[in-house]
Design an enzyme around this catalytic site. Structure first.
Site, PDB file in Angstrom:
ATOM      1  N   GLU A   9       0.866  -1.184   0.000  1.00 43.87           N
ATOM      2  CA  GLU A   9       0.000   0.000   0.000  1.00 43.87           C
ATOM      3  C   GLU A   9       0.902   1.234   0.000  1.00 43.87           C
ATOM      4  O   GLU A   9       1.776   1.347   0.850  1.00 43.87           O
ATOM      5  CB  GLU A   9      -0.877   0.041   1.256  1.00 43.87           C
ATOM      6  CG  GLU A   9      -1.697  -1.211   1.508  1.00 43.87           C
ATOM      7  CD  GLU A   9      -2.184  -1.270   2.952  1.00 43.87           C
ATOM      8  OE1 GLU A   9      -2.307  -0.200   3.590  1.00 43.87           O
ATOM      9  OE2 GLU A   9      -2.415  -2.382   3.444  1.00 43.87           O
ATOM     10  N   ARG A  53      -6.991  -1.559  -4.920  1.00 38.78           N
ATOM     11  CA  ARG A  53      -7.861  -0.585  -4.265  1.00 38.78           C
ATOM     12  C   ARG A  53      -7.224   0.800  -4.374  1.00 38.78           C
ATOM     13  O   ARG A  53      -6.024   0.960  -4.136  1.00 38.78           O
ATOM     14  CB  ARG A  53      -8.045  -0.959  -2.791  1.00 38.78           C
ATOM     15  CG  ARG A  53      -8.980  -0.020  -2.021  1.00 38.78           C
ATOM     16  CD  ARG A  53      -8.999  -0.376  -0.542  1.00 38.78           C
ATOM     17  NE  ARG A  53      -9.798   0.575   0.233  1.00 38.78           N
ATOM     18  CZ  ARG A  53      -9.609   0.830   1.531  1.00 38.78           C
ATOM     19  NH1 ARG A  53      -8.651   0.204   2.192  1.00 38.78           N
ATOM     20  NH2 ARG A  53     -10.369   1.699   2.164  1.00 38.78           N
ATOM     21  N   TYR A  55      -7.893   4.815  -3.127  1.00 35.12           N
ATOM     22  CA  TYR A  55      -8.740   5.626  -2.255  1.00 35.12           C
ATOM     23  C   TYR A  55      -7.987   6.838  -1.737  1.00 35.12           C
ATOM     24  O   TYR A  55      -6.770   6.961  -1.894  1.00 35.12           O
ATOM     25  CB  TYR A  55      -9.289   4.804  -1.090  1.00 35.12           C
ATOM     26  CG  TYR A  55      -8.276   4.162  -0.182  1.00 35.12           C
ATOM     27  CD1 TYR A  55      -8.041   4.646   1.099  1.00 35.12           C
ATOM     28  CD2 TYR A  55      -7.570   3.030  -0.594  1.00 35.12           C
ATOM     29  CE1 TYR A  55      -7.128   4.040   1.941  1.00 35.12           C
ATOM     30  CE2 TYR A  55      -6.651   2.420   0.239  1.00 35.12           C
ATOM     31  CZ  TYR A  55      -6.435   2.931   1.501  1.00 35.12           C
ATOM     32  OH  TYR A  55      -5.518   2.330   2.331  1.00 35.12           O
ATOM     33  N   ASP A  57      -6.779   8.742   1.386  1.00 30.82           N
ATOM     34  CA  ASP A  57      -6.500   8.447   2.786  1.00 30.82           C
ATOM     35  C   ASP A  57      -6.511   9.730   3.619  1.00 30.82           C
ATOM     36  O   ASP A  57      -6.651  10.834   3.108  1.00 30.82           O
ATOM     37  CB  ASP A  57      -5.139   7.745   2.894  1.00 30.82           C
ATOM     38  CG  ASP A  57      -4.980   6.975   4.196  1.00 30.82           C
ATOM     39  OD1 ASP A  57      -6.003   6.682   4.841  1.00 30.82           O
ATOM     40  OD2 ASP A  57      -3.844   6.664   4.572  1.00 30.82           O
ATOM     41  N   GLU A  63      -4.040   6.945  -2.031  1.00 36.12           N
ATOM     42  CA  GLU A  63      -3.394   5.683  -1.649  1.00 36.12           C
ATOM     43  C   GLU A  63      -3.778   4.598  -2.638  1.00 36.12           C
ATOM     44  O   GLU A  63      -4.935   4.479  -3.038  1.00 36.12           O
ATOM     45  CB  GLU A  63      -3.780   5.265  -0.231  1.00 36.12           C
ATOM     46  CG  GLU A  63      -3.148   3.942   0.191  1.00 36.12           C
ATOM     47  CD  GLU A  63      -3.045   3.752   1.697  1.00 36.12           C
ATOM     48  OE1 GLU A  63      -2.766   2.620   2.111  1.00 36.12           O
ATOM     49  OE2 GLU A  63      -3.238   4.723   2.453  1.00 36.12           O
ATOM     50  N   THR A  66      -1.988  -2.514  -3.885  1.00 37.61           N
ATOM     51  CA  THR A  66      -1.939  -3.516  -4.952  1.00 37.61           C
ATOM     52  C   THR A  66      -2.899  -4.660  -4.653  1.00 37.61           C
ATOM     53  O   THR A  66      -3.244  -4.920  -3.497  1.00 37.61           O
ATOM     54  CB  THR A  66      -0.531  -4.131  -5.109  1.00 37.61           C
ATOM     55  OG1 THR A  66      -0.227  -4.920  -3.939  1.00 37.61           O
ATOM     56  CG2 THR A  66       0.533  -3.071  -5.315  1.00 37.61           C
ATOM     57  N   TRP A 419     -12.147  -6.727  -0.203  1.00 38.30           N
ATOM     58  CA  TRP A 419     -11.098  -7.736  -0.401  1.00 38.30           C
ATOM     59  C   TRP A 419     -11.653  -9.158  -0.428  1.00 38.30           C
ATOM     60  O   TRP A 419     -11.072 -10.037  -1.076  1.00 38.30           O
ATOM     61  CB  TRP A 419     -10.026  -7.614   0.692  1.00 38.30           C
ATOM     62  CG  TRP A 419      -9.228  -6.353   0.602  1.00 38.30           C
ATOM     63  CD1 TRP A 419      -9.259  -5.298   1.464  1.00 38.30           C
ATOM     64  CD2 TRP A 419      -8.283  -5.993  -0.409  1.00 38.30           C
ATOM     65  NE1 TRP A 419      -8.397  -4.311   1.050  1.00 38.30           N
ATOM     66  CE2 TRP A 419      -7.781  -4.706  -0.094  1.00 38.30           C
ATOM     67  CE3 TRP A 419      -7.808  -6.630  -1.560  1.00 38.30           C
ATOM     68  CZ2 TRP A 419      -6.824  -4.047  -0.882  1.00 38.30           C
ATOM     69  CZ3 TRP A 419      -6.858  -5.973  -2.342  1.00 38.30           C
ATOM     70  CH2 TRP A 419      -6.380  -4.705  -2.008  1.00 38.30           C
TER      71      TRP A 419
END
Length: 452
Positions: A9, A53, A55, A57, A63, A66, A419
Site C-alpha cells: 500500500e 484498491r 482511495y 487516505d 493511496e 496492490t 477484499w
C-alpha cells in the site's frame, strides 16, 4: 509458507504549483485528482479492474493498494502499475484545471515526508499462518526491520540545526513504537491489528509500516523478498541469534544516520551489535536455508543482491550496486550534482532534487530520467506495467475480483466489492464470499458473472 500472498500500500504526497508557488491546498488537489474516480465509482474509495484498491487516505493522500500477489516480480509490476494509475489521474486533473482557467502543475510524490515534516507511509502486507506464534515472529523480525534500511532505504537529506546530513531512510524519523495496533498516532514498525482479509481461522496478515516508498524496482523486490524470506525461515523453525533491541525507536534512527552500518546499537541486556552485524546474521541464515529450500530464481536473485549490498556497505565501494539500491543511486546523484556545481548538501537545490527523485510523472521525475539512461535497474518492462494497469494477477483471488468488476461494469450492473466479498446490488443481493486468497478459479464467481 513458500508461496505467500503479499501486497504493498502506497500513500502519495500531493501538491499543485503555479510558477513555483503553491496554487491549491492538498484537499483541493485531491478533489480534482479523484473527480474522474468519483464520477464512475460514486466514491473516492474504489476497487479497480486489476484487483487493486484506490482511495483517498487521511490528510488528502491518494493511496494505492496492490491486488494480492504471490510472487515478487508480479508484486513489483503491480506496485509500478499504481504509479501509472495515479499518473493518469494527474494528467486528467491538470486538464480539468486548465479547462477551468486555473493554471498549475500537479505533482505526485512516491516518498514519505513533506517539507512540513509530515510523514505518510508505504505499508507491506504478508499472509502468515494463524497457527504460528506471532510474538516469536515479531521478536525475530523486529531487529531485521530496524536494520534493513541499509539494504532498501530510499535515502533522504535531513536538515538538522547543525548541518544537513544524508540518511538511509525517510521513514525512520517518524516511527514511535515497535509493535502496536495503531498506524497513524504512534506509527509502529509492525502493526498488530488483526484484519486477515482471508479465513481468520487459518491466516493472519502481517502489516509492516516501517518501510520507505521505493522508486527502484530492484530495491522494492529486495525489500519484500528479504522480509518474506525471513518470515519463511521463522515459520520453518530456523534458529536466529537473539538481537532483541534495547530501544528499537532509538536504534532505527541511529541506523538511519550511519551509512557505514558499523555504529553499535544497544541490544537488550546491555550487549551491542552493528546494523551490519545484524543483517549479516539474517543473510547468512538465508544463504544456508536456500540449500534446503525448493529452488526459486526470484528468491536467489534477492539473496544475491542482499549479499552484494552488504559487501558494498562494508567496503564502502558501491560500484557494483549503484543502479540497484535507491539510497545508493540517490546519494551518487547528489554527489555528482555537488561536485559539478560546487554546492553543499544543505543547498536548497539538493532538497529540490531529493523531492524530484520521487516525482512519478514520466519525462519530469528525476528517477524516471535516471531509469531511461540505464542508471537505475529494471526487473519488469513498461509493457508488463501497462498490462497490470487493467489486468489483475492471474494466480490469486485478485483474478476473481478483477473479472467480476470488469463484467459488472461492462453489463452496467451496480455492484459492491471489498477484499473478500463480491456483491451484485440487485433484488437478490447475491454475494460471493472469497476467503481463500490463493484461489484464482471459483465456480460461484463464474455463475455470478454469467447471471449478469
Amino acid at each position: 509458507m513458500q508461496r505467500r500472498i503479499m501486497g504493498i500500500e502506497t500513500e502519495f504526497g500531493v501538491t499543485c504549483t503555479f510558477h513555483g508557488h503553491r496554487r491549491l491546498s492538498p484537499d483541493e488537489v485531491a478533489r480534482y485528482l479523484f473527480r474522474r474516480v468519483v464520477s464512475w465509482g460514486r466514491s473516492s474509495n474504489v476497487f479497480l479492474r486489476n484487483g487493486a484498491r484506490l482511495y483517498l487516505d487521511v490528510g488528502s493522500h491518494p493511496e494505492y493498494a496492490t491486488a494480492e500477489c504471490d510472487n515478487l516480480i508480479q508484486l513489483v509490476t503491480h506496485d509500478r502499475a499504481g504509479e501509472r494509475v495515479l499518473e493518469d489521474l494527474l494528467i486528467d486533473a491538470e486538464q480539468r484545471l486548465a479547462d477551468e482557467g486555473i493554471g498549475g502543475d500537479i505533482y505526485l510524490f512516491k516518498n514519505n515526508t513533506d517539507s512540513a515534516g509530515n510523514s505518510y507511509g508505504c505499508h507491506e502486507n504478508y499472509l502468515i499462518v494463524r497457527a504460528g506464534e506471532f510474538s516469536r515472529i515479531s521478536d525475530v523480525l523486529l531487529p531485521f526491520l530496524v536494520t534493513r534500511q541499509l539494504i532498501c532505504g530510499a535515502g533522504k537529506v535531513l536538515q538538522t540545526p547543525k548541518a544537513a546530513t544524508f540518511c538511509l531512510s525517510q521513514r525512520a524519523e517518524h516511527i514511535w513504537e515497535g509493535v502496536s495496533s495503531a498506524t497513524t498516532r504512534s506509527r509502529p514498525i509492525i502493526n498488530t491489528r488483526d484484519e486477515p482479509h482471508a479465513d481468520a481461522e487459518k491466516y493472519r496478515r502481517l502489516h509492516v509500516i516501517v518501510g520507505d516508498s521505493n522508486m527502484c524496482e530492484s530495491t522494492t523486490m529486495l525489500k519484500v523478498g528479504t522480509a518474506s524470506l525471513v518470515l519463511e525461515m521463522i515459520e520453518a523453525g530456523v534458529p536466529f541469534r537473539d538481537f532483541s533491541l534495547d530501544n528499537p525507536i532509538r536504534a532505527i534512527r541511529e541506523v538511519s544516520h550511519d551509512l557505514t552500518g558499523r555504529r553499535p546499537v544497544r541490544l537488550a541486556g546491555g550487549r551491542q551489535a552493528s546494523a551490519l552485524d545484524i543483517q549479516r546474521e539474517y543473510y547468512s541464515r538465508a544463504v544456508d536455508y536456500l540449500q534446503t529450500r525448493e529452488p526459486n530464481s526470484q528468491i536467489e536473485q534477492v539473496v544475491d543482491l542482499w549479499g552484494r549490498q552488504l559487501d558494498a556497505v562494508e567496503s564502502q565501494d558501491f560500484a557494483k550496486v549503484d543502479t540497484e539500491i535507491d539510497w545508493v543511486i540517490k546519494r551518487k546523484l547528489f554527489q555528482r550534482y555537488q561536485d559539478r556545481y560546487n554546492m553543499e548538501l544543505s543547498d536548497p537545490k539538493i532538497s529540490q532534487l531529493d523531492l524530484a527523485y520521487h516525482d512519478i510523472k514520466r519525462g519530469r521525475g528525476v528517477f524516471d530520467l535516471l531509469q531511461r539512461k540505464g542508471l537505475a535497474a529494471r526487473i519488469t518492462t513498461d509493457e508488463e506495467i501497462d498490462a497490470a494497469v487493467d489486468t489483475p494477477p492471474q494466480t490469486t483471488r485478485a483474478k476473481l475480483r478483477g473479472e467480476f468488476i470488469s463484467a459488472a461494469q461492462e453489463a452496467g450492473r451496480d455492484f459492491t466489492v471489498d477484499w473478500v466479498h463480491l456483491k451484485l446490488n440487485d433484488q437478490a443481493q447475491r454475494t460471493v464470499l472469497c476467503k481463500d486468497p490463493f484461489r484464482s478459479v471459483d465456480e460461484r464467481v463464474k455463475r455470478l458473472i454469467a447471471s449478469m
